[in-house]
Design an enzyme around this catalytic site. Structure first.
Site, PDB file in Angstrom:
ATOM      1  N   GLU A   1       8.074  14.971  -9.058  1.00 50.90           N
ATOM      2  CA  GLU A   1       7.871  16.397  -8.851  1.00 50.90           C
ATOM      3  C   GLU A   1       6.952  17.052  -9.865  1.00 50.90           C
ATOM      4  OE1 GLU A   1      11.742  18.064  -8.406  1.00 50.90           O
ATOM      5  OE2 GLU A   1      11.621  17.978  -6.233  1.00 50.90           O
TER       6      GLU A   1
ATOM      7  N   GLU B   1     -16.059 -13.459  12.238  1.00 51.36           N
ATOM      8  CA  GLU B   1     -16.361 -12.038  12.389  1.00 51.36           C
ATOM      9  C   GLU B   1     -17.315 -11.532  11.323  1.00 51.36           C
ATOM     10  OE1 GLU B   1     -12.417 -10.489  12.538  1.00 51.36           O
ATOM     11  OE2 GLU B   1     -12.359 -10.548  14.724  1.00 51.36           O
TER      12      GLU B   1
END
Lengths: 578, 114
Positions: free
Chosen positions: A312, A72
């Protein structure tokens, strides 16, 4: 363990290590040596990279040169694509460690005019193998041949021959294939390559993608059958064999400080066990992160390495906030003892978090891992998955004797003891922070909900955040319940006042006594003086009396002398008389 | 890279050389075979027959045994054997197989109309 005693295992399958992180662990050594392996998966799942890394690691780590035959990508494209992963193919090609061959097939150029075979391909491959003495071969993606050559019968027969030929050559080969609708590969390559089949997958659930790898088949070898998450990053491919963990980890009797003296005292005065899992849960704003920061600081002071996952807050925000309670984490970051890993839980899927954790821990080799907070994972994922992920993290950390501290946010409506994530059973030491609302105030309380293997305090302590860090105070338990905050201070003041009063009382009594003693002494002195004066008076009188007596006597003698005869007469008289 | 450049040069050179030949319909053909397999022998025989019949005097055929020159397989992008490469006239074509289907060979060589 019985396995090794088995005589047949000595002649077990030879394996060729891939050098891909984690993959060799789940396959107990790598790919079957000298045999072809099929790696299949949908577009963009990392098949080519798997092949390339297999070759690059083989060439650099195991001194096994390899041939990459691409159907490819062109050679230049390939070199460029993998350069971003840190592989310098050009250099390896120059040193005859790797040979690239791009097979270009243009359907429109080809005319079939009768019988043919793929001997050209064989010769090509054989030539490439011989030119560098290759031990490894990757064919990526051989299925492209089906698009280029119309005669499927010939092609299939030739492919079968090719795989036999590869086996005869004794090279370890990877053949990649695009995933088909119902079959593993679009062209049913699994029919020909049946020794080992590996499936790669790239799934997106809830907008987060996770790459997974599964060993579908491995003839003649034991292998993990689960789906393992894997990562592709700047260091290449890494599979995380996290699901293969058991409950066989060693335990340590060593104790490590929590960073808060009063808390250590509640835990037999020694703190947590090394290698244990600590959960700090509580409602919003009760100081979970502060406790984690204390723990991190204490560990750094001992010279241990801490890996802090924050989900957080950003590291700088966290450090700024912690500075306000007197914990300065920055120097430890500079010293390299503390490392922050800040990612949003939504950044990638659970498996990937697990993978990232695994990788970060392996790279940093910390003694302590902090995850703050763990329940943000629940976003979009079911609780079960989160639990299983955390279980794997816990197992993994325990297996490495790493002490873990998790924080978990409990919503105020739910029962405090039920941690959202439902991992309570995995936890060794569980500290519960709760707010106590009383007398129009909200104060923090902390207690040890459980702590395996130690006699922990059952007291609820008041948890205070000061400029010098977290302080735990004994709380007052009275008729009105637990007293905290200003009520506690009032109580303290009240008690202090009482104490003062008592002290004053004692002082007063002591002064009274002193005074009395002084009075008594004064009296004694006065009596003494009186007595003295009386005594001297009496003595004087006595002396005077005696003087008088003496004087009288003297007078008598004088008188006697003057009246001598008389006296003698009287004397003789007296004698003569009878 | 260097090799490629050289190759390009070579191709350009041969193209220039062939330019007059192009107008005359000159054919430059290369047949890649693998030793003396049945297919190889058959292909060679068939091709020679076709060339003699249709391209007499205006073709150059080079027969290359891949076993002798394995490096060429890569350079010429060969996968199937036997393969006939029509270098000129353009367009570039690959004709694979034992050339037993004469119609298709002629189609590939674009000489049917003659």
């Amino acid at each position: 363990m019985r396995k090794s005693e088995h005589p047949l295992l000595n002649i077990s399958l030879k394996k060729s290590p891939t050098g891909i992180q984690g993959f060799d662990e789940i396959t107990a050594g790598g790919l079957p040596a000298g045999r072809p392996t099929l790696v299949c998966g949908s577009a963009g799942c990392g098949k080519t990279l798997f092949g390339i890394e297999f070759l690059v690691r083989g060439a650099t780590l195991y001194n096994e040169p390899g041939v990459f035959m691409s159907f490819e990508e062109t050679n230049d494209e390939l070199i460029m694509n993998v350069a971003s992963l840190g592989f310098d193919l050009e250099d390896l090609i120059k040193h005859k460690k790797i040979a690239l061959d791009h097979v270009h097939i243009e359907r429109s150029e080809i005319e079939e005019t009768g019988e043919y075979d793929l001997e050209g391909l064989f010769i090509r491959l054989g030539y490439a193998i011989d030119s560098i003495g290759a031990k490894r071969v990757v064919l990526d993606t051989i299925e492209s041949l089906f698009a280029g050559l119309p005669n499927q019968l010939i092609l299939r027969a030739e492919l079968r021959r090719l795989f036999h030929w590869l086996k005869e050559k004794g090279v370890t080969a990877i053949i990649t294939g695009e995933r088909g609708e119902e079959t593993l590969t679009r062209q049913g390559l699994e029919e020909y390559v049946s020794d080992c089949v590996i499936m790669l997958d790239h799934r997106v659930t809830e907008q987060t993608s996770t790459r997974r790898l599964r060993v579908v088949k491995y003839r003649g070898s034991l292998h993990g059958t689960n789906e393992y998450p894997f990562l592709i990053d700047e260091t290449g491919f890494s599979v995380l064999p996290v699901t293969s963990l058991g409950l066989e980890h060693k335990v340590s009797n060593e104790r490590i400080s929590s960073g808060i003296t009063e808390l250590d005292k509640m835990l037999e005065g020694k703190g947590y066990y090394r290698g244990s899992t600590v959960l700090v849960s509580g409602t919003a704003g009760v100081g979970k992160t502060s406790m984690a920061a204390h723990f991190a600081e204490a560990a750094c002071k001992r010279g241990e390495r801490v890996l802090y996952f924050c989900f957080e807050e950003s590291p700088s925000q966290l450090m700024r906030n912690m500075r306000s309670i007197g914990i300065n984490l920055e120097p430890w970051v500079h010293k390299g003892l503390l490392q922050f890993q800040a990612t949003r839980p939504t950044f990638y899927g659970l498996e990937m978090h697990l993978a990232v954790t695994h990788k970060a821990v392996n790279a940093f080799k910390p003694e302590i891992v902090i995850m703050d907070p763990i329940n943000t994972f629940i976003l979009g994922d079911t609780e079960n998955e989160v639990k299983s992920m955390l279980m794997r993290i816990v197992d993994f950390l325990k297996g490495n004797q790493i002490t873990a501290l998790f924080t978990s946010l409990t919503s105020s409506e739910s029962a405090l003891e039920s941690s959202d994530v439902g991992i309570s059973s995995l936890i060794d030491t569980w500290l519960l922070l709760r707010d106590i609302e009383l007398n129009g105030e909200r104060n923090r309380g902390m207690y040890v909900l459980k702590s395996r293997g130690m006699a922990n305090s059952n007291q609820i302590r008041e948890f205070i955040l000061t400029d010098t860090g977290v302080k735990l105070r004994e709380v007052y338990v009275g008729a009105g319940g637990v007293l905290t905050g200003s009520a506690r201070i009032a109580q303290e003041a009240y008690e202090n006042a009482g104490l003062l009063r008592r002290k004053q009382d004692i002082e007063r009594k002591r002064r009274e006594m002193e005074r009395k003693r002084k009075v008594m002494e004064a009296r004694v002195a006065a009596l003494h003086a009186e007595f003295k004066s009386q005594e001297s008076e009496a003595l004087k009188n006595l002396e005077a009396e005696q003087e008088i007596i003496r004087l009288q006597k003297g007078n008598e003698i004088e008188m006697a002398a003057s009246r001598k005869s008389v006296a003698e007469k009287r004397k003789t008289k007296k004698h003569t008389k009878p | 890279m260097k090799k490629k450049k050289e190759e390009t040069k070579k191709t350009t050179a041969s193209f220039d050389e062939a330019m007059p030949g192009l107008h005359e319909g000159r054919y430059i053909l290369r047949l890649f075979i693998t030793g003396t397999t049945t297919k190889s022998v058959l292909a060679l025989t068939n091709l020679k027959k076709i060339c003699e019949e249709y391209l007499e005097g205006r073709y150059e055929l080079e027969v290359i045994d891949l076993y002798q020159n394995p490096g060429l397989a890569k350079d010429e992008q060969i996968i199937a054997a036997p393969t006939l490469i029509k270098k000129l006239p353009l367009p570039f074509r690959r004709i694979i197989g034992d050339m037993s289907d004469i119609e298709k060979v002629l189609m590939g060589l674009e000489i049917k109309k003659l």
